[in-house]
Write an enzyme that holds these catalytic residues in place. Structure first.
Site, PDB file in Angstrom:
ATOM      1  N   TYR A  62      27.072  39.823 -18.476  1.00  0.00           N
ATOM      2  CA  TYR A  62      26.249  40.891 -18.631  1.00  0.00           C
ATOM      3  C   TYR A  62      25.890  40.866 -20.116  1.00  0.00           C
ATOM      4  O   TYR A  62      25.052  41.804 -20.304  1.00  0.00           O
ATOM      5  CB  TYR A  62      27.237  41.999 -18.184  1.00  0.00           C
ATOM      6  CG  TYR A  62      27.555  42.097 -16.715  1.00  0.00           C
ATOM      7  CD1 TYR A  62      26.660  42.546 -15.904  1.00  0.00           C
ATOM      8  CD2 TYR A  62      28.524  41.624 -16.185  1.00  0.00           C
ATOM      9  CE1 TYR A  62      26.864  42.248 -14.686  1.00  0.00           C
ATOM     10  CE2 TYR A  62      28.998  41.283 -14.924  1.00  0.00           C
ATOM     11  CZ  TYR A  62      27.881  41.835 -14.207  1.00  0.00           C
ATOM     12  OH  TYR A  62      28.064  41.871 -12.518  1.00  0.00           O
ATOM     13  N   ASP A  80      30.453  32.272 -16.839  1.00  0.00           N
ATOM     14  CA  ASP A  80      29.705  32.668 -15.690  1.00  0.00           C
ATOM     15  C   ASP A  80      28.426  31.627 -15.531  1.00  0.00           C
ATOM     16  O   ASP A  80      28.362  30.687 -16.177  1.00  0.00           O
ATOM     17  CB  ASP A  80      29.251  34.356 -15.814  1.00  0.00           C
ATOM     18  CG  ASP A  80      28.942  34.923 -14.435  1.00  0.00           C
ATOM     19  OD1 ASP A  80      28.216  34.822 -13.747  1.00  0.00           O
ATOM     20  OD2 ASP A  80      30.201  35.551 -14.119  1.00  0.00           O
ATOM     21  N   ASP A  81      27.513  31.993 -14.564  1.00  0.00           N
ATOM     22  CA  ASP A  81      26.382  31.474 -14.365  1.00  0.00           C
ATOM     23  C   ASP A  81      25.710  30.863 -15.560  1.00  0.00           C
ATOM     24  O   ASP A  81      25.483  31.787 -16.219  1.00  0.00           O
ATOM     25  CB  ASP A  81      25.547  32.558 -13.371  1.00  0.00           C
ATOM     26  CG  ASP A  81      24.380  31.883 -12.876  1.00  0.00           C
ATOM     27  OD1 ASP A  81      24.035  30.507 -12.836  1.00  0.00           O
ATOM     28  OD2 ASP A  81      23.780  32.199 -12.050  1.00  0.00           O
ATOM     29  N   LYS A  84      35.892  32.672 -10.202  1.00  0.00           N
ATOM     30  CA  LYS A  84      35.151  33.677  -9.428  1.00  0.00           C
ATOM     31  C   LYS A  84      34.154  33.061  -8.659  1.00  0.00           C
ATOM     32  O   LYS A  84      33.136  32.345  -9.081  1.00  0.00           O
ATOM     33  CB  LYS A  84      34.367  34.493 -10.604  1.00  0.00           C
ATOM     34  CG  LYS A  84      33.284  35.566 -10.236  1.00  0.00           C
ATOM     35  CD  LYS A  84      32.564  36.297 -11.160  1.00  0.00           C
ATOM     36  CE  LYS A  84      31.449  37.176 -11.026  1.00  0.00           C
ATOM     37  NZ  LYS A  84      30.845  37.558 -12.149  1.00  0.00           N
ATOM     38  N   ILE A  85      34.257  33.120  -7.253  1.00  0.00           N
ATOM     39  CA  ILE A  85      33.290  32.536  -6.311  1.00  0.00           C
ATOM     40  C   ILE A  85      32.533  33.430  -6.076  1.00  0.00           C
ATOM     41  O   ILE A  85      32.846  34.581  -5.148  1.00  0.00           O
ATOM     42  CB  ILE A  85      34.045  31.753  -5.251  1.00  0.00           C
ATOM     43  CG1 ILE A  85      34.857  32.554  -4.638  1.00  0.00           C
ATOM     44  CG2 ILE A  85      34.732  30.535  -5.925  1.00  0.00           C
ATOM     45  CD1 ILE A  85      35.492  31.420  -3.061  1.00  0.00           C
ATOM     46  N   ASP A  86      31.111  33.273  -5.925  1.00  0.00           N
ATOM     47  CA  ASP A  86      30.113  34.116  -5.894  1.00  0.00           C
ATOM     48  C   ASP A  86      28.901  33.912  -4.707  1.00  0.00           C
ATOM     49  O   ASP A  86      28.785  32.685  -4.447  1.00  0.00           O
ATOM     50  CB  ASP A  86      29.423  34.388  -7.364  1.00  0.00           C
ATOM     51  CG  ASP A  86      28.507  35.713  -7.582  1.00  0.00           C
ATOM     52  OD1 ASP A  86      28.645  36.324  -6.687  1.00  0.00           O
ATOM     53  OD2 ASP A  86      27.979  35.857  -8.530  1.00  0.00           O
ATOM     54  N   ARG A  90      35.201  41.694  -6.026  1.00  0.00           N
ATOM     55  CA  ARG A  90      34.167  42.598  -6.052  1.00  0.00           C
ATOM     56  C   ARG A  90      33.965  43.479  -5.158  1.00  0.00           C
ATOM     57  O   ARG A  90      33.422  43.028  -3.952  1.00  0.00           O
ATOM     58  CB  ARG A  90      32.907  41.869  -6.648  1.00  0.00           C
ATOM     59  CG  ARG A  90      32.817  41.854  -8.281  1.00  0.00           C
ATOM     60  CD  ARG A  90      32.526  42.947  -8.569  1.00  0.00           C
ATOM     61  NE  ARG A  90      30.907  43.374  -8.580  1.00  0.00           N
ATOM     62  CZ  ARG A  90      30.253  42.651  -9.245  1.00  0.00           C
ATOM     63  NH1 ARG A  90      30.332  41.706  -9.883  1.00  0.00           N
ATOM     64  NH2 ARG A  90      28.724  42.678  -8.612  1.00  0.00           N
ATOM     65  N   ASP A 149      26.178  44.803  -8.727  1.00  0.00           N
ATOM     66  CA  ASP A 149      26.351  44.738 -10.418  1.00  0.00           C
ATOM     67  C   ASP A 149      26.236  45.932 -11.089  1.00  0.00           C
ATOM     68  O   ASP A 149      25.496  46.832 -10.658  1.00  0.00           O
ATOM     69  CB  ASP A 149      25.471  43.843 -10.833  1.00  0.00           C
ATOM     70  CG  ASP A 149      25.793  42.189 -10.386  1.00  0.00           C
ATOM     71  OD1 ASP A 149      26.466  42.037  -9.365  1.00  0.00           O
ATOM     72  OD2 ASP A 149      25.184  41.260 -10.711  1.00  0.00           O
TER      73      ASP A 149
HETATM   74  C1  9PG Z   1      25.465  35.263 -11.763  1.00  0.00           C
HETATM   75  C2  9PG Z   1      25.686  36.816 -11.483  1.00  0.00           C
HETATM   76  C3  9PG Z   1      27.136  37.406 -11.957  1.00  0.00           C
HETATM   77  C4  9PG Z   1      27.448  38.948 -11.035  1.00  0.00           C
HETATM   78  C5  9PG Z   1      27.464  38.540  -9.717  1.00  0.00           C
HETATM   79  C6  9PG Z   1      25.835  37.861  -9.261  1.00  0.00           C
HETATM   80  O1  9PG Z   1      20.297  40.749  -5.670  1.00  0.00           O
HETATM   81  N1  9PG Z   1      20.392  39.905  -6.554  1.00  0.00           N
HETATM   82  O2  9PG Z   1      19.248  39.189  -7.012  1.00  0.00           O
HETATM   83  C7  9PG Z   1      21.427  39.671  -7.202  1.00  0.00           C
HETATM   84  C8  9PG Z   1      21.374  38.684  -8.277  1.00  0.00           C
HETATM   85  C9  9PG Z   1      22.653  38.518  -9.294  1.00  0.00           C
HETATM   86  C10 9PG Z   1      23.757  39.201  -8.817  1.00  0.00           C
HETATM   87  C11 9PG Z   1      23.898  39.955  -7.747  1.00  0.00           C
HETATM   88  C12 9PG Z   1      22.708  40.235  -7.132  1.00  0.00           C
HETATM   89  O3  9PG Z   1      24.981  38.838  -9.449  1.00  0.00           O
HETATM   90  O4  9PG Z   1      27.494  39.839  -8.990  1.00  0.00           O
HETATM   91  O5  9PG Z   1      28.383  39.211 -11.547  1.00  0.00           O
HETATM   92  O6  9PG Z   1      28.142  36.397 -11.870  1.00  0.00           O
HETATM   93  O7  9PG Z   1      25.781  36.755  -9.788  1.00  0.00           O
HETATM   94  O8  9PG Z   1      24.342  34.897 -11.182  1.00  0.00           O
END
Ligand code: 9PG
Length: 445
Positions: free
Chosen positions: A151, A182-183, A288-290, A345, A349
């Site tokens: 963030y 993170d990413d 953290k798997i996203d 989560r 965000d």
């Molecule tokens: C990394 C992020 C962070 C974050 C996650 C996730 O709608 N969207 O385009 C969208 C983009 C990113 C996103 C959520 C929604 O965030 O929640 O904490 O890890 O990926 O890319």
């Protein structure tokens, strides 16, 4: 399954309230006046990325994915409609007015109808307790405290940025257990063991962080594949297919369309095992798997399992590969994830802005994260530890006092995600005190 009307409920329209539960972490959830309408995606791409790909979300009234509750507003009992087997099948539950004082409930799968107490939160908590008992879920493991790179640095994070914050955590004597990258470290979505130019060696960095006395965490979007990745070029047979045989659309982000990994393909599963066990071997023990909704998108798969079975198989493989590592889900189909995660989560965000930029409540903002996070508070301590998203309290965060109060109220995962050097005295004190407190086991009793 065909849509069936399972109930018509008498309500007091001016005072009745309806709770709808969204599909995945970022999908809006909340309780609204019955004469209102549930939140909708702004645009088709949003629909796939943040709502439920296969469900049509237009139209009047409300739509809970696997869970919807009605407070009739006349002093009568709250009515809860819930998936009979929420880890295997998540019916869409639709509530619309069918007369001036009648609410019709339509479903497309097996749903149980319960009448329970006089307040919605208590009724949801009672339902969740039943799920815990039915699945014999153990009490969630306590969460470590975390610093997360997202963030402040977003995708531009560098190895030096991570290290600066390791050193600041030490200098400020902050009670941070895990430094979570993170990413941004990876070469491409899918190529998790190859690095972007901003990182030299994850293994060496992990070693340095551990020598500095902290644990190491990592972000991975295991079921997403960038069309430009090596993975997509080398193994097109590992991708979920759309109706035309081309890779299925799994969302659009970072300026590109995205594909999904087919976890019913044995070689794709073996690849996941390789990625996660390699990282675990480097001493990383927080994952953290996203964007994991992508593991459950509809489409053609190698095996004949349902999308939800394929999703659970993929997560189970990750779980096995990380040994005792801590597992946090994000962008996750909520109900099908029960029993698989340490933490989850439960909101879209957070972000420095109070309101979502285009009014879509799946998008980053303090308000959207607060509303949905509160609406899922009953899951905390039952299904997992709730992650309300990170604490951000640097001066430019709008209404940072309110956001910190929300994170504190949730009592779940505590993760700081500011550049620690950018905190003013108030932000630093708030960060220190929130990271330092032991969260209560349960938010709702
Ligand atoms: C990394 C992020 C962070 C974050 C996650 C996730 O709608 N969207 O385009 C969208 C983009 C990113 C996103 C959520 C929604 O965030 O929640 O904490 O890890 O990926 O890319």
């Amino acid at each position: 399954m065909a849509v069936t009307r399972i109930a018509e409920i008498e309500i007091a329209p001016d005072t009745a309230r309806i709770y709808e539960h969204g599909w995945q972490s970022w999908s809006p959830s909340g309780t609204y006046p019955a004469l209102d309408r549930g939140p909708h995606p702004v645009g088709e791409r949003r629909h796939v990325l943040c709502y439920r790909p296969e469900s049509v979300s237009d139209g009047p009234g409300f739509r809970g994915e696997g869970l919807l509750a009605v407070d009739p507003g006349d002093g009568g009992a709250v009515q809860v409609f819930a998936a009979v087997s929420p880890v295997e099948q998540v019916p869409s539950i639709r509530a619309t007015l069918s007369g001036p004082t009648t609410l019709a409930v339509d479903v497309d799968g097996d749903v149980e109808w319960r009448r329970d107490g006089e307040d919605i939160v208590g009724a949801l908590a009672a339902w969740a307790d039943d799920i815990v008992a039915r699945h014999s879920l153990p009490a969630p493991r306590p969460a470590p405290t975390v610093w997360c790179s997202w963030y402040h640095y977003f995708t531009q994070v560098t190895e030096d940025d991570i290290w600066e914050n390791v050193e600041m955590a030490e200098r400020l004597d902050l009670p941070i257990d895990v430094i979570q990258i993170d990413d941004g470290y990876q070469a491409a979505l899918g190529d998790w063991l190859s690095l972007s130019g901003r990182f030299a060696s994850l293994e060496a960095l992990a070693g340095r962080i551990r020598e500095a006395g902290r644990r190491v965490g990592i972000w991975v979007a295991p079921f997403l594949v960038d069309p430009a990745s090596r993975l997509a070029a080398d193994h097109p047979e590992w991708l979920v297919r759309g109706v035309d045989g081309a890779p299925a659309f799994a969302g659009h982000n970072w300026g590109t369309d995205l594909y999904a990994l087919d976890t019913t393909h044995p070689a794709a599963l073996a690849y996941l095992h390789d990625v996660f066990s390699t990282m675990a071997g480097w001493g990383i023990d927080y994952f953290k798997i996203d964007f994991i909704y992508a593991g459950a998108i509809p489409g053609g798969r190698y095996g004949s399992e349902s999308p939800l079975a394929a999703y659970r198989r993929g997560v189970e493989m990750i779980r096995t590969s990380i040994g005792d590592g801590y597992l946090l889900g994000c962008g996750a189909p909520i109900l099908p994830s029960i029993g698989l995660f340490d933490a989850m989560r439960v909101s879209p965000d957070t972000g420095p802005e109070y309101l979502p930029s285009d009014g879509d409540f799946s998008q980053p903002s303090i308000l959207a994260a607060t509303v949905t996070g509160e609406a899922r508070a009953f899951q905390h301590g039952r299904f997992w530890v709730n992650d309300p998203d990170c604490l951000i309290v640097r001066p430019e965060v709008e209404r940072r006092v309110e956001w910190a109060a929300h994170v504190e109220r949730c009592g779940g995962l505590m993760a700081s995600s500011d550049r620690l050097a950018s905190l003013d005295a108030w932000g630093l004190e708030r960060t220190r005190s929130l990271l330092g407190r032991t969260p209560p086991a349960r938010f709702v009793s």
